[in-house]
Design an enzyme around this catalytic site. Sequence first.
Site, PDB file in Angstrom:
ATOM      1  N   GLU A 131       0.891  -1.120  -0.070  1.00 57.07           N
ATOM      2  CA  GLU A 131       0.131  -0.171  -0.095  1.00 57.07           C
ATOM      3  C   GLU A 131       0.702   1.099  -0.123  1.00 57.07           C
ATOM      4  OE1 GLU A 131      -1.657   2.061   3.105  1.00 57.07           O
ATOM      5  OE2 GLU A 131      -3.188   2.818   1.683  1.00 57.07           O
ATOM      6  N   THR A 184      -4.177  10.215  -2.318  1.00 55.72           N
ATOM      7  CA  THR A 184      -3.823  10.294  -0.758  1.00 55.72           C
ATOM      8  C   THR A 184      -2.396  11.044  -0.574  1.00 55.72           C
ATOM      9  OG1 THR A 184      -4.824   8.273  -0.537  1.00 55.72           O
ATOM     10  CG2 THR A 184      -3.070   8.950   0.962  1.00 55.72           C
TER      11      THR A 184
HETATM   12  N1  HSE Z   1      -4.484   7.918   7.081  1.00 55.55           N
HETATM   13  C1  HSE Z   1      -4.288   8.181   5.680  1.00 55.55           C
HETATM   14  C2  HSE Z   1      -4.738   9.535   5.628  1.00 55.55           C
HETATM   15  C3  HSE Z   1      -5.526   7.275   5.166  1.00 55.55           C
HETATM   16  O1  HSE Z   1      -5.384  10.153   5.729  1.00 55.55           O
HETATM   17  O2  HSE Z   1      -3.720  10.233   4.790  1.00 55.55           O
HETATM   18  C4  HSE Z   1      -5.395   7.178   3.583  1.00 55.55           C
HETATM   19  O3  HSE Z   1      -4.408   6.379   3.268  1.00 55.55           O
END
Ligand code: HSE
Length: 309
Positions: A131, A184
């Site tokens: 990921e 992201t």
């Molecule tokens: N924790 C991560 C973010 C989730 O909010 O950037 C998305 O991969």
Amino acid sequence: MGEITAFAPASIGNLAVGFDIMGIALDYPGDEVVARLNGPAGVRITKMTGDGGKLPLETELNTAGMAVKELLAKANATEVGIELEVHKKLPLGSGMGSSAASAVAAVVAVNELLQLGWTKTQLLPFACLGEQVASGGFHADNVAPSLLGGAVLIRDNATLDVHSIPIPPDMHIVVVHPDIKILTKEARAILKPDISLKQHIGQSANLGAFIIGMFNNDYELLSRSLRDDVIEPQRAALIPGFYEVKQRALEQGALGCSISGAGPAIFALCANYTIADRVGVAMQRAFAVHQLTSNIYTGPVNTQGAILI
Ligand code: HSE
């Protein structure tokens, strides 16, 4: 030539109050990965569906491919030839854990294909490494719930010190995904590196209270604590109509509502299906006011995580 297919569900990273350290699995949708032994040594993505041609097929650039490559290295199985078919059922760049689900399904399928017999906890680091290709960070807030099911707290991402959080009976999740994309990596790049002492106190108090609420089935406490005063204000502007969508969800009885992972999907936790159903409709209507079409996903929490199918 045997082949194995695995399914891994969507997930909501952060769960509002636990940036990078908490997540929960949805009942649907999810990605499917088919793994088979074939061809020369190494991992190849031989087929990808549901991505509109947007995802890379190169092993090192693909979350499923990279997860399996890392797994084979650790299992001393680099001489094995593995083909993967990745069937994307999750929308890309949605905040619903799409990249994590592919990585998770891939390691679960290959674990079975090679009869490694590894536990899900043992598979977790390899799915996270996969990921990481897409998200740019090593964090298990999507991977862990997708793999293990339920809600999880990750005390430490580096060592993957992961803990399950109980789910109150009847709790339902609604996720409304507007038809826009947020990467992201980009949603992380806009975040300020520091928070104030006041923010730290507020967020850690709410995180603790949220977890107590989950243990005690205390919906009142959940609704007071399910909030994000740190990340949500920084990312809200990426989602047209965010505050109206959230307001409609709370008016209809959601326990809380915030950005799902890095967005643009928005989630709400609800005490039961009836509330979740009307919350989802109200959220979708609010997006429509902003000329955004959206899809609604409503269901219970997925408690089993990734499975072989
Ligand atoms: N924790 C991560 C973010 C989730 O909010 O950037 C998305 O991969």
